[in-house]
Write a protein that holds these residues in place. Sequence first.
Motif, short mmCIF file in Angstrom:
data_model
loop_
_atom_site.label_atom_id
_atom_site.label_comp_id
_atom_site.label_asym_id
_atom_site.label_seq_id
_atom_site.Cartn_x
_atom_site.Cartn_y
_atom_site.Cartn_z
N ALA A 56 -25.70 -4.35 5.99
CA ALA A 56 -26.62 -4.05 5.21
C ALA A 56 -25.93 -2.44 5.55
O ALA A 56 -25.46 -1.96 6.34
CB ALA A 56 -27.78 -4.47 5.28
N ALA A 57 -26.80 -1.84 4.02
CA ALA A 57 -26.43 -0.50 4.37
C ALA A 57 -27.43 0.77 5.16
O ALA A 57 -26.79 1.46 5.48
CB ALA A 57 -25.74 0.19 2.39
N GLY A 58 -28.38 -0.08 4.98
CA GLY A 58 -29.68 0.85 5.41
C GLY A 58 -29.16 1.89 7.04
O GLY A 58 -28.88 1.41 8.12
N ASN A 59 -29.51 3.05 6.50
CA ASN A 59 -29.38 4.12 8.05
C ASN A 59 -30.47 3.81 9.01
O ASN A 59 -30.31 3.52 10.08
CB ASN A 59 -29.70 5.21 7.59
N LYS A 60 -31.62 3.34 8.90
CA LYS A 60 -31.83 2.91 10.05
C LYS A 60 -31.78 1.88 10.84
O LYS A 60 -32.38 1.24 11.85
CB LYS A 60 -33.45 2.41 9.45
N ILE A 61 -30.72 1.30 10.08
CA ILE A 61 -30.41 -0.14 11.30
C ILE A 61 -29.81 0.07 13.04
O ILE A 61 -29.91 -0.40 13.16
CB ILE A 61 -29.06 -0.84 10.36
N LYS A 72 -23.67 -2.07 12.13
CA LYS A 72 -23.04 -1.84 11.21
C LYS A 72 -21.94 -1.78 10.03
O LYS A 72 -21.02 -0.91 10.87
CB LYS A 72 -23.79 -2.37 10.17
N THR A 73 -21.07 -2.59 9.28
CA THR A 73 -20.13 -2.32 8.82
C THR A 73 -20.16 -1.57 7.17
O THR A 73 -18.90 -0.79 6.82
CB THR A 73 -18.62 -3.04 8.88
N SER A 110 -13.74 -1.88 4.45
CA SER A 110 -14.53 -0.74 4.25
C SER A 110 -14.37 0.56 5.06
O SER A 110 -15.02 1.37 4.41
CB SER A 110 -16.46 -0.85 4.74
N GLY A 111 -13.16 0.96 5.50
CA GLY A 111 -12.87 1.88 5.89
C GLY A 111 -12.12 2.37 7.17
O GLY A 111 -12.37 0.71 8.11
N VAL A 112 -12.06 3.32 8.27
CA VAL A 112 -12.16 3.33 8.93
C VAL A 112 -12.49 3.20 10.12
O VAL A 112 -13.02 4.59 10.25
CB VAL A 112 -10.28 4.24 9.45
N PHE A 113 -12.91 2.20 11.10
CA PHE A 113 -13.82 2.30 11.54
C PHE A 113 -13.69 3.22 13.63
O PHE A 113 -12.36 2.77 14.53
CB PHE A 113 -14.21 1.15 12.29
N SER A 114 -14.27 4.11 13.53
CA SER A 114 -14.46 4.26 15.50
C SER A 114 -15.59 4.19 15.73
O SER A 114 -16.71 5.99 15.36
CB SER A 114 -13.84 5.76 15.39
N PHE A 115 -16.10 3.34 16.70
CA PHE A 115 -17.79 3.36 17.51
C PHE A 115 -17.46 4.09 17.82
O PHE A 115 -16.95 5.04 18.71
CB PHE A 115 -17.67 2.16 17.31
N SER A 116 -18.82 4.35 18.34
CA SER A 116 -19.04 5.83 19.86
C SER A 116 -20.13 4.82 20.13
O SER A 116 -21.40 4.66 19.93
CB SER A 116 -18.94 7.10 19.59
N HIS A 160 -23.20 3.94 15.58
CA HIS A 160 -21.62 2.67 15.55
C HIS A 160 -22.43 2.04 14.14
O HIS A 160 -22.39 1.30 13.91
CB HIS A 160 -23.46 1.87 16.41
N ASN A 161 -22.21 2.77 12.87
CA ASN A 161 -21.26 2.58 12.16
C ASN A 161 -19.70 3.02 11.87
O ASN A 161 -18.99 2.74 11.52
CB ASN A 161 -22.44 3.68 11.39
N GLY A 162 -19.51 4.25 13.14
CA GLY A 162 -18.48 4.21 12.96
C GLY A 162 -16.84 4.97 11.55
O GLY A 162 -16.00 5.48 11.59
#
Length: 389
Positions: A135-140, A150-151, A357-363, A367-369
């Motif tokens: 899901a997309a909500g920022n509050k996640i 989240k992705t 969905s994009g190029v992910f780089s978590f930290s 946590h969306n990256g």
Amino acid sequence: MRFIRKCRLVLQAAALLCAVVFAANPAAGADSGKNPMKIGGIFSVTGPASFLGDPEKKSMELAIEEINAAGGVDGRMLEAVIYDTEGDPSKAVMAAGKLINKDQVTAIVGPSRTPTTLAVVPMVERAGLPFVSCAAGNKIVEPIKPWVFKTAQSDIQAVASIYAHLEKQGIDRIGTLTVANSFGESGREQLIEQAGDFGITVVRSESFGAGDTDMTSQLTKIRQEKPGAIICWGTNPGPAVVAKNVEQLGLDIPLYQSHGVASPKFIELAGDSAEGILLPTGKILVADLLPDDDPQKQVLTDYIDAYENKYDETVSGFGGYAYDAVYLLARAMAGTGGDKAKIRENLENIREHVGISGVFSFSQTDHNGLDPSAFVMVRITDGKWQLVK
């Protein structure tokens, strides 16, 4: 990237012989003495949000099929255990309980919607279970929750994409119409918060219920303020109703939608009223229009081909959220023996993972990256998506 490429090359060689329905075959290509690692899936497979959950379920199965065909993770197969929430938060909670207590999964992918995700978050946090929402909500993921990722692309980036396009058009007065749930509230907050950064004034802000079938009253109020554009923030079917009402009222100003309608279903629901609508979306809808040097183009093309050949239906970006989640988890599971804390730590340290969905780089602080490059602006023209330069 090499991990994904390896999986796809082996899959092609196997000619898609390893079929997955709700559970991957634990005997395919690995030591049958090793128990599979279970990944739970919670999606809105049926109900009003099935346009989200159905492709997510199918994409999760496809990703697990590919990974197992390539030998699994450290020689162990992955097994999908999937439940249908029908988009209902209470059913999502029940499904999460089954996955945690009965099925004893190693991680969970989903749910499909922001409200169902937020309902489940406290459970996975208490259980100490890696959890990747679709899901997309920022509050996640804001504030950061150690076990929650989240992705789906962020509302922050989606609003910034729309506002940057409005700025180029010289439009500085807008009206907003947002759905009255957590996804709509998150979008509304960003629309208000970011407006000043782009010299934009929100002249009227209205809302609608997720099940409403007519928004002419709200649109009439917005029209009275003479905005230069209208932004609708929601998921189907409401935004399609808004599109039809805008046409019925003869509102001759640009209508922008959120990334929550970035699927063929929106065009189907809105019909001719979809013509000319603009929205930010992941690159999957215009993959064939991307330059060859775009880092996502080959990954997108491979996924589209695999999905459409397997299911004989048009791909949507929503399925990509689940596909990315499974591949990210598989990468994080490597070398952990299924240890949940190690998987969580590995997820948080993933860098430059090229996904759908994009190029992910978590930290530790993200946590969306994803960054703004995950979005492009598209316009619906003659019932098709057109890339806006």
